[in-house]
Design a protein around this motif. Structure first.
Motif, PDB file in Angstrom:
ATOM      1  N   TYR A  20      -3.870   9.663   5.446  1.00 33.93           N
ATOM      2  CA  TYR A  20      -3.084   9.952   4.822  1.00 33.93           C
ATOM      3  C   TYR A  20      -1.915  11.390   4.999  1.00 33.93           C
ATOM      4  O   TYR A  20      -0.838  11.105   4.783  1.00 33.93           O
ATOM      5  N   SER A  49       4.050   6.981   9.818  1.00 29.94           N
ATOM      6  CA  SER A  49       5.059   5.364  10.554  1.00 29.94           C
ATOM      7  C   SER A  49       5.264   5.965   8.509  1.00 29.94           C
ATOM      8  O   SER A  49       4.781   5.638   8.012  1.00 29.94           O
ATOM      9  N   SER A  51       5.701   3.260   7.534  1.00 30.02           N
ATOM     10  CA  SER A  51       5.023   1.993   6.961  1.00 30.02           C
ATOM     11  C   SER A  51       3.772   1.802   6.009  1.00 30.02           C
ATOM     12  O   SER A  51       3.420   1.427   5.215  1.00 30.02           O
ATOM     13  N   LEU A  52       3.292   3.320   6.164  1.00 32.98           N
ATOM     14  CA  LEU A  52       2.584   3.691   5.348  1.00 32.98           C
ATOM     15  C   LEU A  52       2.613   3.558   4.304  1.00 32.98           C
ATOM     16  O   LEU A  52       1.728   3.960   2.824  1.00 32.98           O
ATOM     17  N   HIS A  53       3.863   4.383   3.654  1.00 31.33           N
ATOM     18  CA  HIS A  53       3.765   4.702   2.422  1.00 31.33           C
ATOM     19  C   HIS A  53       4.783   3.617   1.528  1.00 31.33           C
ATOM     20  O   HIS A  53       4.844   3.673   0.270  1.00 31.33           O
ATOM     21  N   SER A  58       2.561  -2.651   3.184  1.00 27.94           N
ATOM     22  CA  SER A  58       1.621  -1.907   3.962  1.00 27.94           C
ATOM     23  C   SER A  58       0.253  -3.130   3.558  1.00 27.94           C
ATOM     24  O   SER A  58      -0.794  -3.449   3.698  1.00 27.94           O
ATOM     25  N   LYS A  59       0.614  -3.863   2.459  1.00 31.06           N
ATOM     26  CA  LYS A  59      -0.327  -4.749   1.466  1.00 31.06           C
ATOM     27  C   LYS A  59      -0.346  -5.931   2.505  1.00 31.06           C
ATOM     28  O   LYS A  59      -1.238  -6.240   2.613  1.00 31.06           O
ATOM     29  N   ALA A  61       0.637  -6.214   5.730  1.00 35.76           N
ATOM     30  CA  ALA A  61      -0.376  -5.723   6.164  1.00 35.76           C
ATOM     31  C   ALA A  61      -1.538  -6.055   6.915  1.00 35.76           C
ATOM     32  O   ALA A  61      -2.691  -6.477   7.404  1.00 35.76           O
ATOM     33  N   SER A  62      -2.338  -5.285   5.621  1.00 35.46           N
ATOM     34  CA  SER A  62      -3.655  -5.660   5.093  1.00 35.46           C
ATOM     35  C   SER A  62      -3.765  -6.699   5.236  1.00 35.46           C
ATOM     36  O   SER A  62      -5.266  -7.248   5.545  1.00 35.46           O
TER      37      SER A  62
END
Length: 158
Positions: A20, A49, A51-53, A58-59, A61-62
């Motif tokens: 990242y 994006s 949303s990576l941070h 992010s959690k 989605a993961s």
């Protein structure tokens, strides 16, 4: 041409952040103009994006992605289990797993191809209705008929 990698990015808070880092998202790009024979070196920048941070989004989605993979693997395992051990437990498990797998798959198609707030709401409502009717129909079939396992066995026997 290779991407530019800083040594500090490898050792900074572990290897997970390596992918990242903004230094990895920049890569050189060579273009030519038709008028001249000179090559111009430009830097194309790919923006990650936001949303990576974002931690909680992010959690979630993961975890959703992991859940999709678990259901897919369970469906692969339920095939032989349904063949060797047909019964109500496998029938209802297949009904739930197939409905959930289809719901998530069609949901991804809707996410990719349906745009506009009212259209998205209508498509999601239709998806929930379709998934509910599918699960209810499979449960009805399991309860009032031979069940999913024996129905597939009957189809293969003829």
């Amino acid at each position: 041409m290779a991407a530019i990698v800083r040594i500090s990015s490898v050792y900074h808070r572990g290897v997970k952040l390596l992918f990242y880092r903004s230094s990895l998202l920049a890569r050189p790009l060579v273009t030519q103009q038709k008028d001249q024979d000179q090559s111009y070196l430009l830097t194309a920048r790919i923006h990650g994006s936001s949303s990576l941070h974002a931690g909680s989004v992010s959690k979630a989605a993961s975890l959703h992605w992991t859940g999709e993979r678990v259901v897919s693997v369970l469906l692969l395992a339920m095939g032989p289990a349904a063949y060797y051990f047909p019964g109500p437990v496998i029938d209802y498990s297949l009904a739930a797993a197939l409905t959930l797998h289809g719901h998530w798959g069609i949901g991804q198609v809707l996410t990719d191809y349906v745009h506009g707030e009212p259209k998205i709401k209508m498509a999601n409502a239709g998806l929930f209705l379709l998934s509910t009717v599918t699960f209810a129909g499979l449960c009805y079939f399991n309860y009032n008929d031979v069940g999913i396992c024996k129905a597939v066995a009957l189809l293969w026997s003829k």
